[in-house]
Write a protein that holds these residues in place. Structure first.
Motif, PDB file in Angstrom:
ATOM      1  N   MET A   1      -2.018  -2.242 -16.155  1.00 38.04           N
ATOM      2  CA  MET A   1      -2.797  -2.382 -17.372  1.00 38.04           C
ATOM      3  C   MET A   1      -4.196  -2.923 -17.079  1.00 38.04           C
ATOM      4  SD  MET A   1      -2.704  -1.964 -20.620  1.00 38.04           S
ATOM      5  CE  MET A   1      -3.126  -2.570 -22.196  1.00 38.04           C
ATOM      6  N   ILE A   2      -4.318  -3.909 -16.192  1.00 43.39           N
ATOM      7  CA  ILE A   2      -5.635  -4.482 -15.900  1.00 43.39           C
ATOM      8  C   ILE A   2      -6.561  -3.431 -15.292  1.00 43.39           C
ATOM      9  CG2 ILE A   2      -6.865  -6.119 -14.415  1.00 43.39           C
ATOM     10  CD1 ILE A   2      -4.835  -8.201 -15.108  1.00 43.39           C
ATOM     11  N   GLU A   3      -6.039  -2.572 -14.426  1.00 45.82           N
ATOM     12  CA  GLU A   3      -6.891  -1.532 -13.836  1.00 45.82           C
ATOM     13  C   GLU A   3      -7.397  -0.571 -14.909  1.00 45.82           C
ATOM     14  OE1 GLU A   3      -8.177  -1.657 -10.786  1.00 45.82           O
ATOM     15  OE2 GLU A   3      -7.059  -3.526 -10.630  1.00 45.82           O
ATOM     16  N   ASP A   5      -7.890  -1.417 -18.060  1.00 44.14           N
ATOM     17  CA  ASP A   5      -8.901  -2.186 -18.782  1.00 44.14           C
ATOM     18  C   ASP A   5     -10.220  -2.206 -18.011  1.00 44.14           C
ATOM     19  OD1 ASP A   5      -7.269  -2.856 -20.964  1.00 44.14           O
ATOM     20  OD2 ASP A   5      -6.523  -4.665 -19.975  1.00 44.14           O
ATOM     21  N   LYS A   6     -10.164  -2.416 -16.711  1.00 43.79           N
ATOM     22  CA  LYS A   6     -11.381  -2.448 -15.906  1.00 43.79           C
ATOM     23  C   LYS A   6     -12.109  -1.110 -15.969  1.00 43.79           C
ATOM     24  CE  LYS A   6     -10.200  -6.074 -12.612  1.00 43.79           C
ATOM     25  NZ  LYS A   6     -10.114  -6.451 -11.202  1.00 43.79           N
ATOM     26  N   ALA A   7     -11.376  -0.009 -15.869  1.00 41.68           N
ATOM     27  CA  ALA A   7     -11.995   1.320 -15.952  1.00 41.68           C
ATOM     28  C   ALA A   7     -12.643   1.526 -17.320  1.00 41.68           C
ATOM     29  CB  ALA A   7     -10.967   2.410 -15.670  1.00 41.68           C
ATOM     30  N   ALA A   8     -11.969   1.090 -18.380  1.00 44.34           N
ATOM     31  CA  ALA A   8     -12.514   1.238 -19.735  1.00 44.34           C
ATOM     32  C   ALA A   8     -13.781   0.406 -19.895  1.00 44.34           C
ATOM     33  CB  ALA A   8     -11.468   0.842 -20.767  1.00 44.34           C
ATOM     34  N   VAL A  76     -15.584  -6.793 -12.703  1.00 45.53           N
ATOM     35  CA  VAL A  76     -14.923  -7.018 -13.989  1.00 45.53           C
ATOM     36  C   VAL A  76     -13.773  -7.987 -13.808  1.00 45.53           C
ATOM     37  CG1 VAL A  76     -13.670  -5.935 -15.892  1.00 45.53           C
ATOM     38  CG2 VAL A  76     -15.539  -4.686 -14.772  1.00 45.53           C
ATOM     39  N   HIS A  77     -13.709  -8.981 -14.687  1.00 46.88           N
ATOM     40  CA  HIS A  77     -12.609  -9.940 -14.710  1.00 46.88           C
ATOM     41  C   HIS A  77     -11.997  -9.911 -16.110  1.00 46.88           C
ATOM     42  CE1 HIS A  77     -10.272 -13.535 -13.960  1.00 46.88           C
ATOM     43  NE2 HIS A  77     -10.719 -14.025 -15.106  1.00 46.88           N
ATOM     44  N   VAL A  78     -10.729  -9.490 -16.191  1.00 41.43           N
ATOM     45  CA  VAL A  78     -10.026  -9.386 -17.471  1.00 41.43           C
ATOM     46  C   VAL A  78      -9.096 -10.580 -17.621  1.00 41.43           C
ATOM     47  CG1 VAL A  78      -8.450  -7.994 -18.861  1.00 41.43           C
ATOM     48  CG2 VAL A  78     -10.148  -6.861 -17.398  1.00 41.43           C
ATOM     49  N   ASP A  79      -9.139 -11.197 -18.795  1.00 39.35           N
ATOM     50  CA  ASP A  79      -8.256 -12.310 -19.118  1.00 39.35           C
ATOM     51  C   ASP A  79      -7.737 -12.078 -20.540  1.00 39.35           C
ATOM     52  OD1 ASP A  79      -6.871 -14.685 -19.279  1.00 39.35           O
ATOM     53  OD2 ASP A  79      -8.662 -15.951 -19.393  1.00 39.35           O
ATOM     54  N   GLY A  80      -6.636 -11.334 -20.646  1.00 39.44           N
ATOM     55  CA  GLY A  80      -6.074 -11.005 -21.947  1.00 39.44           C
ATOM     56  C   GLY A  80      -6.982 -10.072 -22.719  1.00 39.44           C
TER      57      GLY A  80
END
Length: 173
Positions: A1-3, A5-8, A76-80
């Protein structure tokens, strides 16, 4: 899921440059939240709210004959449902009537805070800083709220002063 999100998020960051250069201001709706805060050092100004930001950027960029914005080096750093992104930019502005030459080129960075919305990821807070420039400084002439600022910034100094949100976000993880 994080990957995913990063692509988006990277898609959103790149869409900004395309929307700007194509003068497709409605595409900013796919890039920024309605309550965006946009601090642009090279423009010498900041905007609160998407409608105000779109109007001002349209006014300024329509005064140019052409321009190209290149986004690269995305981190990119995703946190929720919140994310931070850092990217570099190159900006070429062309105004044929500018006395002293038609081009100005700048380089710098974007430090973004994004949020997940029902429509996807959007930038809620953007900070843009100029690192270097060359060419004719009269090409990006003042227009409405735009007061071009040719002051250059050193990323290391901003990091040491705690002014890079991306760095603060990854330090906490």
């Amino acid at each position: 899921m994080i990957e995913h999100d990063k692509a988006a998020i990277i898609e959103v960051l790149n869409l900004y440059g395309f929307a700007l250069d194509a003068h497709q201001w409605d595409l900013f709706d796919r890039v920024f939240t309605d309550d965006v805060t946009a601090e642009f050092g090279p423009a010498g100004s900041a905007w609160l709210g998407l409608a105000n930001f779109k109007r001002s950027f349209a006014e300024f960029h329509e005064s140019l004959d052409s321009h190209q914005h290149t986004m690269m080096g995305h981190l990119v750093h995703v946190d929720g449902d919140k994310a931070h992104a850092f990217s570099y930019g190159n900006w070429l502005l062309v105004r044929d009537a500018a006395e002293g030459g038609p081009t100005w080129q700048g380089t710098g960075w974007y430090d973004d805070e994004l949020v997940r919305t029902d429509q996807g990821w959007r930038i809620r807070h953007r900070v843009c800083r100029l690192m270097s420039w060359s060419g004719n400084p009269s090409v990006p002439e003042p227009n409405a709220e735009h007061h071009p600022d040719m002051k250059t910034n050193v990323l290391r100094e901003h990091c040491e002063a705690g002014r890079v949100a991306f760095l603060q976000a990854i330090a906490k993880s």
